[in-house]
Design a protein around this motif. Structure first.
Motif, PDB file in Angstrom:
ATOM      1  N   GLY A  98       0.795  -1.222   0.000  1.00  0.00           N
ATOM      2  CA  GLY A  98       0.000   0.000   0.000  1.00  0.00           C
ATOM      3  C   GLY A  98       0.825   1.269   0.000  1.00  0.00           C
ATOM      4  O   GLY A  98       0.261   2.368   0.060  1.00  0.00           O
ATOM      5  N   MET A  99       2.160   1.138  -0.083  1.00  0.00           N
ATOM      6  CA  MET A  99       3.036   2.299  -0.087  1.00  0.00           C
ATOM      7  C   MET A  99       3.622   2.507  -1.479  1.00  0.00           C
ATOM      8  O   MET A  99       3.849   1.544  -2.218  1.00  0.00           O
ATOM      9  N   VAL A 100       3.857   3.759  -1.835  1.00  0.00           N
ATOM     10  CA  VAL A 100       4.468   4.094  -3.115  1.00  0.00           C
ATOM     11  C   VAL A 100       5.603   5.093  -2.879  1.00  0.00           C
ATOM     12  O   VAL A 100       5.567   5.861  -1.915  1.00  0.00           O
ATOM     13  N   PRO A 101       6.628   5.077  -3.742  1.00  0.00           N
ATOM     14  CA  PRO A 101       7.713   6.039  -3.566  1.00  0.00           C
ATOM     15  C   PRO A 101       7.316   7.432  -4.027  1.00  0.00           C
ATOM     16  O   PRO A 101       6.617   7.600  -5.029  1.00  0.00           O
ATOM     17  N   ALA A 102       7.738   8.428  -3.274  1.00  0.00           N
ATOM     18  CA  ALA A 102       7.525   9.830  -3.622  1.00  0.00           C
ATOM     19  C   ALA A 102       8.887  10.514  -3.576  1.00  0.00           C
ATOM     20  O   ALA A 102       9.501  10.621  -2.510  1.00  0.00           O
ATOM     21  N   THR A 103       9.373  10.944  -4.732  1.00  0.00           N
ATOM     22  CA  THR A 103      10.695  11.553  -4.828  1.00  0.00           C
ATOM     23  C   THR A 103      10.576  13.065  -4.938  1.00  0.00           C
ATOM     24  O   THR A 103       9.925  13.581  -5.852  1.00  0.00           O
ATOM     25  N   ALA A 104      11.193  13.761  -3.985  1.00  0.00           N
ATOM     26  CA  ALA A 104      11.188  15.221  -3.979  1.00  0.00           C
ATOM     27  C   ALA A 104      12.408  15.735  -4.734  1.00  0.00           C
ATOM     28  O   ALA A 104      13.528  15.272  -4.512  1.00  0.00           O
ATOM     29  N   TYR A 105      12.175  16.691  -5.639  1.00  0.00           N
ATOM     30  CA  TYR A 105      13.231  17.318  -6.420  1.00  0.00           C
ATOM     31  C   TYR A 105      13.447  18.725  -5.877  1.00  0.00           C
ATOM     32  O   TYR A 105      12.536  19.558  -5.923  1.00  0.00           O
ATOM     33  N   LEU A 106      14.654  18.996  -5.387  1.00  0.00           N
ATOM     34  CA  LEU A 106      14.970  20.321  -4.859  1.00  0.00           C
ATOM     35  C   LEU A 106      16.162  20.908  -5.590  1.00  0.00           C
ATOM     36  O   LEU A 106      17.189  20.247  -5.760  1.00  0.00           O
ATOM     37  N   LYS A 107      16.013  22.166  -6.003  1.00  0.00           N
ATOM     38  CA  LYS A 107      17.111  22.871  -6.662  1.00  0.00           C
ATOM     39  C   LYS A 107      17.837  23.720  -5.633  1.00  0.00           C
ATOM     40  O   LYS A 107      17.227  24.565  -4.972  1.00  0.00           O
ATOM     41  N   PHE A 108      19.130  23.499  -5.497  1.00  0.00           N
ATOM     42  CA  PHE A 108      19.962  24.244  -4.561  1.00  0.00           C
ATOM     43  C   PHE A 108      20.932  25.120  -5.364  1.00  0.00           C
ATOM     44  O   PHE A 108      21.664  24.622  -6.222  1.00  0.00           O
ATOM     45  N   THR A 109      20.935  26.423  -5.057  1.00  0.00           N
ATOM     46  CA  THR A 109      21.863  27.352  -5.695  1.00  0.00           C
ATOM     47  C   THR A 109      22.799  27.918  -4.648  1.00  0.00           C
ATOM     48  O   THR A 109      22.349  28.522  -3.664  1.00  0.00           O
ATOM     49  N   CYS A 166      17.767  15.035  -4.947  1.00  0.00           N
ATOM     50  CA  CYS A 166      16.489  14.353  -4.714  1.00  0.00           C
ATOM     51  C   CYS A 166      16.522  13.486  -3.467  1.00  0.00           C
ATOM     52  O   CYS A 166      17.569  12.941  -3.103  1.00  0.00           O
ATOM     53  N   GLU A 167      15.371  13.365  -2.833  1.00  0.00           N
ATOM     54  CA  GLU A 167      15.189  12.478  -1.687  1.00  0.00           C
ATOM     55  C   GLU A 167      13.905  11.690  -1.909  1.00  0.00           C
ATOM     56  O   GLU A 167      12.881  12.256  -2.330  1.00  0.00           O
ATOM     57  N   THR A 168      13.949  10.375  -1.621  1.00  0.00           N
ATOM     58  CA  THR A 168      12.788   9.513  -1.853  1.00  0.00           C
ATOM     59  C   THR A 168      12.237   8.974  -0.540  1.00  0.00           C
ATOM     60  O   THR A 168      12.980   8.464   0.301  1.00  0.00           O
ATOM     61  N   TYR A 169      10.915   9.074  -0.393  1.00  0.00           N
ATOM     62  CA  TYR A 169      10.202   8.557   0.767  1.00  0.00           C
ATOM     63  C   TYR A 169       9.087   7.633   0.286  1.00  0.00           C
ATOM     64  O   TYR A 169       8.600   7.768  -0.837  1.00  0.00           O
ATOM     65  N   LEU A 170       8.682   6.703   1.148  1.00  0.00           N
ATOM     66  CA  LEU A 170       7.500   5.895   0.868  1.00  0.00           C
ATOM     67  C   LEU A 170       6.309   6.541   1.555  1.00  0.00           C
ATOM     68  O   LEU A 170       6.381   6.895   2.743  1.00  0.00           O
ATOM     69  N   VAL A 171       5.218   6.684   0.802  1.00  0.00           N
ATOM     70  CA  VAL A 171       4.001   7.295   1.334  1.00  0.00           C
ATOM     71  C   VAL A 171       2.814   6.407   0.970  1.00  0.00           C
ATOM     72  O   VAL A 171       2.906   5.588   0.045  1.00  0.00           O
ATOM     73  N   PRO A 172       1.692   6.542   1.662  1.00  0.00           N
ATOM     74  CA  PRO A 172       0.520   5.719   1.330  1.00  0.00           C
ATOM     75  C   PRO A 172       0.010   5.989  -0.088  1.00  0.00           C
ATOM     76  O   PRO A 172      -0.063   7.143  -0.519  1.00  0.00           O
ATOM     77  N   LYS A 173      -0.330   4.931  -0.776  1.00  0.00           N
ATOM     78  CA  LYS A 173      -0.912   5.064  -2.110  1.00  0.00           C
ATOM     79  C   LYS A 173      -2.234   5.841  -2.016  1.00  0.00           C
ATOM     80  O   LYS A 173      -3.022   5.627  -1.100  1.00  0.00           O
ATOM     81  N   GLY A 174      -2.454   6.749  -2.945  1.00  0.00           N
ATOM     82  CA  GLY A 174      -3.704   7.501  -2.958  1.00  0.00           C
ATOM     83  C   GLY A 174      -3.722   8.724  -2.066  1.00  0.00           C
ATOM     84  O   GLY A 174      -4.778   9.336  -1.881  1.00  0.00           O
ATOM     85  N   ALA A 175      -2.569   9.114  -1.508  1.00  0.00           N
ATOM     86  CA  ALA A 175      -2.525  10.317  -0.671  1.00  0.00           C
ATOM     87  C   ALA A 175      -3.009  11.523  -1.472  1.00  0.00           C
ATOM     88  O   ALA A 175      -2.704  11.673  -2.655  1.00  0.00           O
ATOM     89  N   LYS A 176      -3.775  12.371  -0.815  1.00  0.00           N
ATOM     90  CA  LYS A 176      -4.389  13.509  -1.497  1.00  0.00           C
ATOM     91  C   LYS A 176      -3.499  14.751  -1.519  1.00  0.00           C
ATOM     92  O   LYS A 176      -3.531  15.531  -2.455  1.00  0.00           O
ATOM     93  N   ALA A 177      -2.728  14.952  -0.446  1.00  0.00           N
ATOM     94  CA  ALA A 177      -1.904  16.154  -0.340  1.00  0.00           C
ATOM     95  C   ALA A 177      -0.476  15.763   0.029  1.00  0.00           C
ATOM     96  O   ALA A 177      -0.251  14.969   0.943  1.00  0.00           O
ATOM     97  N   LEU A 178       0.476  16.328  -0.685  1.00  0.00           N
ATOM     98  CA  LEU A 178       1.884  16.033  -0.446  1.00  0.00           C
ATOM     99  C   LEU A 178       2.617  17.325  -0.075  1.00  0.00           C
ATOM    100  O   LEU A 178       2.253  18.405  -0.532  1.00  0.00           O
ATOM    101  N   GLU A 179       3.633  17.168   0.749  1.00  0.00           N
ATOM    102  CA  GLU A 179       4.455  18.306   1.150  1.00  0.00           C
ATOM    103  C   GLU A 179       5.926  17.924   1.096  1.00  0.00           C
ATOM    104  O   GLU A 179       6.300  16.796   1.414  1.00  0.00           O
TER     105      GLU A 179
END
Length: 201
Positions: A98-109, A166-179
């Motif tokens: 029931g978990m899916v990967p969510a990868t956050a992309y951050l640009k650092f200058t 990038c950083e990858t986390y596992l989150v519940p499938k079908g989550a409505k709001a991501l941060e």
């Protein structure tokens, strides 16, 4: 503080155990359904004025080597994978059902401070939340996927240069709001928060 592929499965197991406890699935403790109260940037109470949209940047300092480096930081997007992707990441797929990967992309200058002589720690305070709950960090997830750069490959990062980490986390499938949350300090700092919809945009 870099990731090692050899420790991917055990680390996910521990993170998921903590996530399960936070969700109160065992029903043994009435307080288990409440968010953890440990002081960390991902769990500090956010200020509504700190909510950001995709691509908006903030300025913060990170201790790199023995000196502070000032960065402009912008969370660009979150890419949400499938349960099939999760199965490739864990040793025991049942544990992450029931978990899916969510990868956050951050640009650092790099804005100010000395050029880096070692591997950057700028992305380490990154956290991903789904429907108000912190995801499980995937230690060992590839850091050089499409659009991402592996910090180990960045040499002599100096003022004026930008890199996407990038950083990858596992989150519940079908989550409505991501941060995506990022703070200047790993412990106790107030996070900057970028809000995304279920599609990671």
């Amino acid at each position: 503080m870099k990731k090692n592929m050899l420790y991917a499965a055990p680390a996910i197991a521990l993170a998921l155990a903590a996530l399960t406890a936070c969700n109160g699935s065992d029903g043994k403790n009435d307080d288990s359904s409440k968010p953890e109260k440990a002081a960390s940037p991902a769990q500090s109470a956010p200020d509504k004025d700190r909510y950001l949209t995709a691509g908006q940047s903030v300025t913060g300092k990170v201790k790199e080597d023995d000196a502070a480096v000032t960065y402009d930081v912008a969370a660009q997007k979150i890419e949400v994978g499938t349960e099939a992707d999760t199965k490739k990441m864990v040793q025991d797929p049942e544990q992450a059902k029931g978990m899916v990967p969510a990868t956050a992309y951050l640009k650092f200058t790099h804005k100010a401070g000395p050029a880096l002589t070692g591997t950057s720690d700028a992305a380490d305070p990154t956290r991903v939340f789904a429907d108000g709950r912190r995801g499980a960090l995937v230690i060992g997830a590839p850091e050089d996927g499409p659009g991402c750069e592996d910090p180990l490959d960045i040499e002599g990062w100096k003022s004026g240069e930008s890199h996407v980490l990038c950083e990858t986390y596992l989150v519940p499938k079908g989550a409505k709001a991501l941060e995506v949350q990022w703070a200047e300090k790993e412990d106790g700092g107030t996070p900057h928060i970028w809000k995304f919809d279920a599609a990671g945009k």
